[in-house]
Design a protein around this motif. Structure first.
Motif, PDB file in Angstrom:
ATOM      1  N   SER A  12       0.829  -1.209   0.000  1.00  0.00           N
ATOM      2  CA  SER A  12       0.000   0.000   0.000  1.00  0.00           C
ATOM      3  C   SER A  12       0.863   1.259   0.000  1.00  0.00           C
ATOM      4  N   LEU A  13       1.908   1.250   0.792  1.00  0.00           N
ATOM      5  CA  LEU A  13       2.803   2.412   0.819  1.00  0.00           C
ATOM      6  C   LEU A  13       3.474   2.624  -0.542  1.00  0.00           C
ATOM      7  N   GLY A  16       0.813   3.695  -3.070  1.00  0.00           N
ATOM      8  CA  GLY A  16       0.375   5.060  -2.799  1.00  0.00           C
ATOM      9  C   GLY A  16       1.409   6.091  -3.212  1.00  0.00           C
ATOM     10  N   GLY A  19       1.418   6.174  -6.984  1.00  0.00           N
ATOM     11  CA  GLY A  19       0.187   6.838  -7.400  1.00  0.00           C
ATOM     12  C   GLY A  19       0.212   8.329  -7.145  1.00  0.00           C
ATOM     13  N   TYR A  20       0.767   8.728  -6.006  1.00  0.00           N
ATOM     14  CA  TYR A  20       0.845  10.159  -5.723  1.00  0.00           C
ATOM     15  C   TYR A  20       1.822  10.845  -6.674  1.00  0.00           C
ATOM     16  N   TYR A  23      -0.056  11.344  -9.782  1.00  0.00           N
ATOM     17  CA  TYR A  23      -1.035  12.419  -9.590  1.00  0.00           C
ATOM     18  C   TYR A  23      -0.345  13.783  -9.597  1.00  0.00           C
ATOM     19  N   TRP A 105      -8.131   8.396  -9.366  1.00  0.00           N
ATOM     20  CA  TRP A 105      -7.389   8.841  -8.177  1.00  0.00           C
ATOM     21  C   TRP A 105      -6.228   7.876  -7.996  1.00  0.00           C
ATOM     22  N   GLN A 106      -5.110   8.211  -8.599  1.00  0.00           N
ATOM     23  CA  GLN A 106      -3.970   7.298  -8.588  1.00  0.00           C
ATOM     24  C   GLN A 106      -3.446   6.957  -7.197  1.00  0.00           C
ATOM     25  N   PRO A 107      -3.397   7.892  -6.228  1.00  0.00           N
ATOM     26  CA  PRO A 107      -2.891   7.495  -4.910  1.00  0.00           C
ATOM     27  C   PRO A 107      -3.776   6.449  -4.227  1.00  0.00           C
ATOM     28  N   ILE A 108      -5.089   6.559  -4.404  1.00  0.00           N
ATOM     29  CA  ILE A 108      -5.995   5.627  -3.727  1.00  0.00           C
ATOM     30  C   ILE A 108      -6.002   4.271  -4.412  1.00  0.00           C
ATOM     31  N   ALA A 111      -2.612   2.515  -4.105  1.00  0.00           N
ATOM     32  CA  ALA A 111      -2.422   1.906  -2.784  1.00  0.00           C
ATOM     33  C   ALA A 111      -3.254   0.634  -2.649  1.00  0.00           C
TER      34      ALA A 111
END
Length: 142
Positions: A12-13, A16, A19-20, A23, A105-108, A111
């Motif tokens: 997940s880290l 994320g 993904g962030y 974003y 939403w790439q961070p979500i 993750a």
């Protein structure tokens, strides 16, 4: 159970963060989403569980398993993105002052994909941790 939690956390880290980063670049093209989630799956496959550098350093192991985990991770990343885009395409999420579809939403979603794949990998690698040396095997009582 601890290994599963650690795999979900590491995946997940990593997902994320990737993904962030995607974003933050601000690219809103369809191909960019596919590449982002493929990259999440590949890097989680290479780095979570038994990382690629540990496999390369081990003379008795082959890096074929790590490459397969990365390739399967690419398929999993784009596959989950395609499913979310198809079946949850209308689901809107508001965050950071913006409203977007869940798939964008790439961070979500990064993750979520990383956590799913990281948990599977770490759980799989936990079963391979059994001792191979007969001296390390537990002695039977009797």
């Amino acid at each position: 159970m601890i290994k599963l939690f650690i795999g979900i956390l590491k995946g997940s880290l990593l997902g994320g963060v990737i993904g962030y980063g995607a974003y933050a670049l601000g690219q809103d093209h369809a191909a960019f989403y596919w590449i982002t989630y493929a990259l999440v799956g590949a890097l989680v496959g290479l780095l979570v569980g038994r990382p690629i550098w540990a496999v390369i350093a081990d003379k008795n192991a082959t890096s074929f398993a790590s490459i397969l985990k990365a390739l399967f991770g690419v398929g999993l990343g784009v596959g989950v993105y395609a499913l979310v885009r198809r079946f949850a395409g209308d689901l809107q999420i508001e965050m950071l002052g913006e409203t977007r579809q869940l798939a964008h939403w790439q961070p979500i979603l990064g993750a979520a994909i990383g956590g799913l794949w990281g948990g599977v990998i770490e759980l799989d690698d936990a079963f391979e941790d059994s001792p191979k040396d007969p001296k390390q095997l537990p002695k039977s009582a009797g």
